[in-house]
Write a protein that holds these residues in place. Structure first.
Motif, short mmCIF file in Angstrom:
data_model
loop_
_atom_site.label_atom_id
_atom_site.label_comp_id
_atom_site.label_asym_id
_atom_site.label_seq_id
_atom_site.Cartn_x
_atom_site.Cartn_y
_atom_site.Cartn_z
N GLU A 135 0.81 -1.23 0.00
CA GLU A 135 0.00 0.00 0.00
C GLU A 135 0.84 1.27 0.00
O GLU A 135 0.47 2.25 -0.60
CB GLU A 135 -0.94 0.01 1.20
N ASP A 136 1.97 1.27 0.67
CA ASP A 136 2.80 2.48 0.76
C ASP A 136 3.32 2.94 -0.60
O ASP A 136 3.68 4.08 -0.77
CB ASP A 136 4.00 2.24 1.68
N PHE A 137 3.38 2.03 -1.55
CA PHE A 137 3.94 2.35 -2.85
C PHE A 137 2.88 2.80 -3.86
O PHE A 137 3.21 3.31 -4.91
CB PHE A 137 4.67 1.13 -3.44
N VAL A 138 1.60 2.60 -3.59
CA VAL A 138 0.56 2.84 -4.59
C VAL A 138 0.53 4.28 -5.08
O VAL A 138 0.37 4.53 -6.27
CB VAL A 138 -0.82 2.41 -4.04
N ASP A 139 0.70 5.25 -4.21
CA ASP A 139 0.59 6.66 -4.60
C ASP A 139 1.92 7.25 -5.07
O ASP A 139 1.97 8.42 -5.41
CB ASP A 139 0.06 7.50 -3.42
N SER A 140 2.97 6.47 -5.08
CA SER A 140 4.27 7.00 -5.51
C SER A 140 4.58 6.51 -6.92
O SER A 140 3.73 5.99 -7.61
CB SER A 140 5.35 6.59 -4.53
N ASN A 141 5.81 6.65 -7.32
CA ASN A 141 6.23 6.22 -8.65
C ASN A 141 6.60 4.74 -8.68
O ASN A 141 7.04 4.26 -9.72
CB ASN A 141 7.43 7.04 -9.12
N PHE A 142 6.46 4.05 -7.56
CA PHE A 142 6.86 2.65 -7.49
C PHE A 142 5.67 1.77 -7.13
O PHE A 142 4.80 2.16 -6.36
CB PHE A 142 7.94 2.45 -6.43
N LEU A 143 5.65 0.58 -7.71
CA LEU A 143 4.62 -0.40 -7.38
C LEU A 143 5.32 -1.70 -7.02
O LEU A 143 6.03 -2.29 -7.85
CB LEU A 143 3.69 -0.63 -8.58
N LEU A 144 5.16 -2.13 -5.77
CA LEU A 144 5.73 -3.39 -5.31
C LEU A 144 4.61 -4.41 -5.23
O LEU A 144 3.64 -4.21 -4.50
CB LEU A 144 6.40 -3.21 -3.94
N ALA A 145 4.73 -5.46 -6.03
CA ALA A 145 3.70 -6.51 -6.07
C ALA A 145 4.35 -7.86 -5.78
O ALA A 145 5.42 -8.16 -6.31
CB ALA A 145 3.02 -6.53 -7.43
N VAL A 146 3.69 -8.65 -4.94
CA VAL A 146 4.19 -9.97 -4.58
C VAL A 146 3.13 -11.00 -4.98
O VAL A 146 2.01 -10.97 -4.46
CB VAL A 146 4.48 -10.06 -3.06
N GLU A 147 3.48 -11.88 -5.91
CA GLU A 147 2.58 -12.96 -6.32
C GLU A 147 2.85 -14.16 -5.43
O GLU A 147 4.01 -14.51 -5.19
CB GLU A 147 2.83 -13.34 -7.78
N TYR A 148 1.79 -14.78 -4.94
CA TYR A 148 1.96 -15.90 -4.03
C TYR A 148 0.93 -16.99 -4.31
O TYR A 148 -0.08 -16.77 -4.97
CB TYR A 148 1.83 -15.44 -2.57
#
Length: 78
Positions: free
Chosen positions: A10-23
């Motif tokens: 969630e911390d990355f959603v509004d910035s220029n970065f998107l961190l996604a973890v597929e599990y």
């Protein structure tokens, strides 16, 4: 049973970065003889479109394990 999901930090959603973890989340409901059990396996991790799975396993997994596991528990029936 198994459920495939994606956790987005969630911390990355509004910035220029998107961190996604597929599990993949595996679970057994249990019965009167065996208690319920669950296990989570990280398949891939991405920063924007860059695969950072090895970096995730080396540096982020311990820090993010509780968040990803909670996401899996909250979403596997949806």
């Amino acid at each position: 049973m198994q459920y495939n999901g994606v956790y987005i930090l969630e911390d990355f959603v509004d910035s220029n970065f998107l961190l996604a973890v597929e599990y993949t989340f595996y679970w057994e409901d249990g019965d009167r003889d065996l208690p319920p059990s669950a296990e989570i396996e990280i398949d891939k991790a991405y920063l924007n479109d860059m695969d950072i799975t090895e970096f995730y396993w080396d540096y982020l997994e311990e820090k993010m394990d509780a968040e990803v596991t909670q996401h899996a528990h909250e979403n596997y029936n949806n």
